[in-house]
Design an enzyme around this catalytic site. Structure first.
Site, mmCIF file in Angstrom:
data_model
loop_
_atom_site.group_PDB
_atom_site.id
_atom_site.type_symbol
_atom_site.label_atom_id
_atom_site.label_comp_id
_atom_site.label_asym_id
_atom_site.label_seq_id
_atom_site.Cartn_x
_atom_site.Cartn_y
_atom_site.Cartn_z
ATOM 1 N N ASP A 184 5.308 14.290 13.918
ATOM 2 C CA ASP A 184 5.397 14.000 12.484
ATOM 3 C C ASP A 184 4.112 14.275 11.826
ATOM 4 O O ASP A 184 3.740 13.714 10.880
ATOM 5 C CB ASP A 184 6.024 12.803 12.262
ATOM 6 N N LYS A 200 2.228 -2.810 8.755
ATOM 7 C CA LYS A 200 3.409 -2.128 8.403
ATOM 8 C C LYS A 200 4.504 -2.979 8.970
ATOM 9 O O LYS A 200 4.554 -3.468 10.280
ATOM 10 C CB LYS A 200 3.364 -0.770 9.187
ATOM 11 N N GLY A 232 9.999 0.784 6.707
ATOM 12 C CA GLY A 232 9.515 -0.252 6.091
ATOM 13 C C GLY A 232 8.283 -0.173 5.397
ATOM 14 O O GLY A 232 7.677 0.960 5.229
ATOM 15 N N GLY A 254 7.065 3.614 4.157
ATOM 16 C CA GLY A 254 7.530 4.623 5.194
ATOM 17 C C GLY A 254 9.158 4.633 5.465
ATOM 18 O O GLY A 254 9.855 4.062 4.442
ATOM 19 N N GLY A 255 9.680 5.288 6.389
ATOM 20 C CA GLY A 255 11.055 5.503 6.682
ATOM 21 C C GLY A 255 11.522 4.116 6.967
ATOM 22 O O GLY A 255 12.878 3.791 6.609
ATOM 23 N N LEU A 261 0.604 -1.309 0.004
ATOM 24 C CA LEU A 261 0.016 -0.081 -0.091
ATOM 25 C C LEU A 261 0.784 1.116 -0.109
ATOM 26 O O LEU A 261 0.306 2.260 -0.397
ATOM 27 C CB LEU A 261 -0.884 0.100 1.255
#
Length: 449
Positions: free
Chosen positions: A274, A177, A161, A158-159, A155
């Site tokens: 973030d 994730k 994985g 990210g940083g 999908l």
């Protein structure tokens, strides 16, 4: 563990008894040494003898009083020793358990323990926050649910994985994730996210369904948000085509609600740290939820200096970027950047533009405050679809949020109350749409698929 405690308690009791006996023996020895020689051979005497020899009776009485006093001292000393030893034992086990919880609190997951057994070790939130049931999931189950982590199920990334779509046996869906590698930063973010999302329950914050630890791989399982992220909707292939003016305001309102919960209703307060469009996820009805809490910090409303710089350029507040000062106003700045994205359809940083126009903030600020220029820089997808008065109001909120000086920025609660009157009632606001309203003909609940 219980057997170990019992063993040490038995040792403690036996030691105390031995110490008590030793104390009595010591007292007896002292009495033998200190007593006069005549007392060692004095035969028993009765009351009549005491009458004729009052000096002998008085000396004997004093001797017994002296002996009783020594016995009391010995008993008190032994009792004090027991208390001291027992306190030391309790201190030893508490220290041992505390070290274990700080060093490998998440190793409990490998043993299949319930999440509630270690979530409580973190600072608790207010009583209104109810802990949810978060499952400890098996690696094999997640492997099957994601088709062995096939690329077609990805999908996003990210940083630390990738995120995979997962379908479980009960026909339900989720997003997995997968965090590969065991770096300290990755481990800390994993622990922070599990700890926080296990205690947070709010309609505008992502739901954590479970987690898994398999060797060096750690996985987080969330509810599936069918419409992806705000970033993919705004800056992907559709370029925000599904996001009408009112839908964009609703997304902003949902985001503000999530932040207000973190800042005002969590105890201790939480700074997301973030916030960005890729961490705002949308469901099938384009309801927005905050995600990715790996960098979140508790006790956020207390001014914190020299915190390790983390976040995403373009969203990081200047005082945090330059001086390392982090407060809840840092999240407000990031929210202002997201609001500009929704308003203008531009990315926070455009590296292909000239130096003065790369940042959406520096490029937009001079034009946002000029009513003659503002309508010309609005995202073409929503241009001429809103009441200009409402456009000016949203622009004013965005300008306040991205002020360089933190004290000039509003609280997220104030932002929330400023947006509510601009969002239609059907979408969670208080705005009543008339038939001649520029956006009245648009489908307020337009789905992406």
């Amino acid at each position: 563990m219980e057997n170990t405690v019992m063993y040490y308690l038995l040792l403690l009791v036996n030691g105390a008894i031995w110490f008590f006996q030793l104390s009595i023996g010591f007292v007896d020895a002292r009495l033998l040494v200190e007593a006069p020689l005549s007392s060692l051979s004095v035969p028993p005497f009765n009351e009549s003898m005491a009458a004729f020899s009052p000096g002998i009776a008085e000396g004997t009485s004093k001797h017994h009083m002296f002996s009783n006093r020594k016995m009391v001292i010995a008993f008190s000393t032994a009792l004090g020793a027991i208390i001291v030893l027992f306190s030391l034992l309790i201190w030893f086990f508490c220290r041992k358990n505390l070290r274990k919880s700080h060093s490998s609190v998440f190793e409990d997951g490998l043993k299949g323990l319930a999440l509630s057994q270690f979530v409580g070790k973190y600072n608790s939130f207010n009583k209104s926050s109810q802990k949810r049931s978060v499952a400890v999931m098996e690696f094999k189950m997640l492997e099957v649910a994601t088709n062995n982590f096939r690329e077609s199920e990805i999908l996003g990334q990210g940083g630390f994985g990738r995120v995979y779509r997962a379908q479980f046996d009960d026909k339900s869906y989720g997003a997995v994730k997968r965090l590969d590698g065991g770096t300290q930063d990755a481990k800390k973010e994993f622990e922070t996210e599990v700890a926080l999302l296990s205690k947070i329950q709010h309609p505008n914050i992502i739901i954590l369904l479970g987690y898994c630890i398999h060797e060096e791989t750690k996985m987080l399982v969330y509810e599936l948000m069918e419409s992806g992220s705000l970033d993919s909707q705004l800056h992907g292939t559709s370029h925000g085509a599904a996001l009408t003016w009112h839908i964009r305001l609703k997304i902003a309102l949902d985001t503000a609600k999530g932040l207000e919960y973190l800042h005002e209703h969590c105890n201790p307060p939480v700074i997301h740290r973030d916030l960005k469009s890729s961490n705002i996820l949308l469901d099938s009805n384009l309801n927005a939820k905050l995600s990715d809490f790996g960098l979140a910090i508790q006790d956020g409303l207390q001014n914190r200096n020299n915190i390790k710089l983390s976040g995403t350029l373009g969203y990081v507040a200047p005082e945090y970027l330059l001086d390392g000062k982090l407060t809840d106003k840092s999240d407000v700045y990031a929210f202002g950047v997201v609001l500009l994205e929704l308003l203008l359809g531009r990315k926070p940083l455009d590296k292909q533009a000239d130096a003065q126009s790369q940042s959406i903030v520096t490029w937009a600020l001079p034009q946002l405050t000029d009513r003659s220029k503002l309508p010309n820089i609005v995202d073409p997808v929503i241009k001429d679809t809103m009441d200009l008065k409402h456009l000016y109001q949203v622009a004013a909120v965005a300008v306040l949020c991205v002020q360089p000086e933190p004290s000039y920025r509003p609280l997220i609660t104030d932002v929330l109350h400023s947006l509510i009157p601009l969002v239609p009632m059907e979408l969670g606001g208080t705005l009543r749409l008339s038939h001649n309203h520029p956006s009245a003909h648009q489908n307020l609940h337009q789905n992406v698929f």
